[in-house]
Design an enzyme around this catalytic site. Structure first.
Site, PDB file in Angstrom:
ATOM      1  N   GLU A 140       0.852  -1.093   0.116  1.00  0.00           N
ATOM      2  CA  GLU A 140       0.036   0.125  -0.065  1.00  0.00           C
ATOM      3  C   GLU A 140       0.815   1.233  -0.089  1.00  0.00           C
ATOM      4  OE1 GLU A 140      -3.640   2.069   2.702  1.00  0.00           O
ATOM      5  OE2 GLU A 140      -1.960   0.804   3.730  1.00  0.00           O
ATOM      6  N   GLU A 237     -11.481   2.394   6.127  1.00  0.00           N
ATOM      7  CA  GLU A 237     -10.528   2.769   6.952  1.00  0.00           C
ATOM      8  C   GLU A 237     -10.593   4.561   7.126  1.00  0.00           C
ATOM      9  OE1 GLU A 237      -6.005   1.739   7.434  1.00  0.00           O
ATOM     10  OE2 GLU A 237      -6.380   2.526   5.577  1.00  0.00           O
TER      11      GLU A 237
END
Length: 259
Positions: A140, A237
């Site tokens: 990520e 998130e």
């Protein structure tokens, strides 16, 4: 139809992890994902998730030395042994808890060390992928506003590294918030890199609050994911503006459901 996962690194931050798991189930989520749960026995998390019918998705590798600002060590040339230990800790915890994915954190790198760090990252993740064929390893990018100096912030960098690694269990974690802040043009990048994407996360751009404000219309993004045939989970998130439960109305506002 999208399936939403509660990221318990940010949601219900006012309570211990096992109580956050309870809250996610009570809110209607059917999956959870974690950041750094290493102070909790993995068997306790597994048992709680199983009792509540929750799927445990993924965790992060340890963030390293906070005093040095490492934020992961997979790309740090002088931390190869430390990264191996970090990954073993994450792998053991994931297997015992029933998690199926590990976000391999690259770390903060000085600009002059980028080329060397890239080689180190490829070597480290290639070894980790071979060590854990039962686990999906996720890469990520983190935008440079939130974490200056983080090794990568663009999806193209991750895609190129994944191709170099050449392992089927190394994929992209497509965090629409980070992509939006770092690069923009989220929809084009999503479509271009979909074959390499194993997990999607969402939050408002640029505030990182509930995904019902800002530059990205998440109703459209969810529709696009459906149109493209994405069948994975969508990780929530985001950092709630106030109470987590009070903010969950964003799903109804977008015409979305938890599962």
């Amino acid at each position: 139809m999208p399936r939403f996962s509660a990221n318990l690194g940010f949601l219900w931050p006012d309570r211990p992890l096992l109580e956050r798991i309870d809250a996610a189930a009570a809110a209607g989520f059917r999956a959870v994902e974690l950041h750094w749960p290493y102070d909790i026995p993995p068997q306790d998390v597994r048992d709680r998730c199983q009792a509540l019918g929750l799927t445990l998705l993924g965790i992060n590798t340890p963030p390293g030395d906070a005093g040095k600002g490492e934020f992961g060590r997979a790309a740090l040339a002088d931390c190869r042994q430390a990264f191996e230990a970090d990954f073993e800790q994450a792998l053991d915890w994931a297997r015992l808890s029933g998690a199926s994915a590990i976000h391999v954190m690259a770390g903060v790198v000085e600009p002059a060390q980028k080329d060397k760090a890239r080689t180190v990252l490829v070597e480290n993740v290639k070894k980790a992928a071979a060590r854990a064929p039962d686990m999906m390893l996720l890469l990520e990018g983190i935008n440079q506003r939130d974490k200056p100096g983080y090794f990568y912030s663009t999806i193209e960098e991750k895609a190129d590294i994944i191709r170099q690694i050449g392992a089927p269990n190394v994929k992209i974690m497509f965090d629409a918030y980070h992509v939006g802040v770092a690069q923009g043009d989220i929809f084009t990048r999503l479509k271009t890199h979909l074959p390499l994407i194993a997990h999607v996360q969402i939050a408002a751009v640029p505030s990182r609050a509930e995904p019902d404000e800002g530059e990205v219309h998440y109703g459209n993004l969810i529709s696009e994911l459906d149109r493209l045939g994405y069948r994975g989970w969508i990780g929530c998130e985001y950092k709630p503006r106030a109470g987590t439960d009070e903010g969950l109305h964003w799903m109804q506002d977008l015409g979305a459901r938890l599962y």
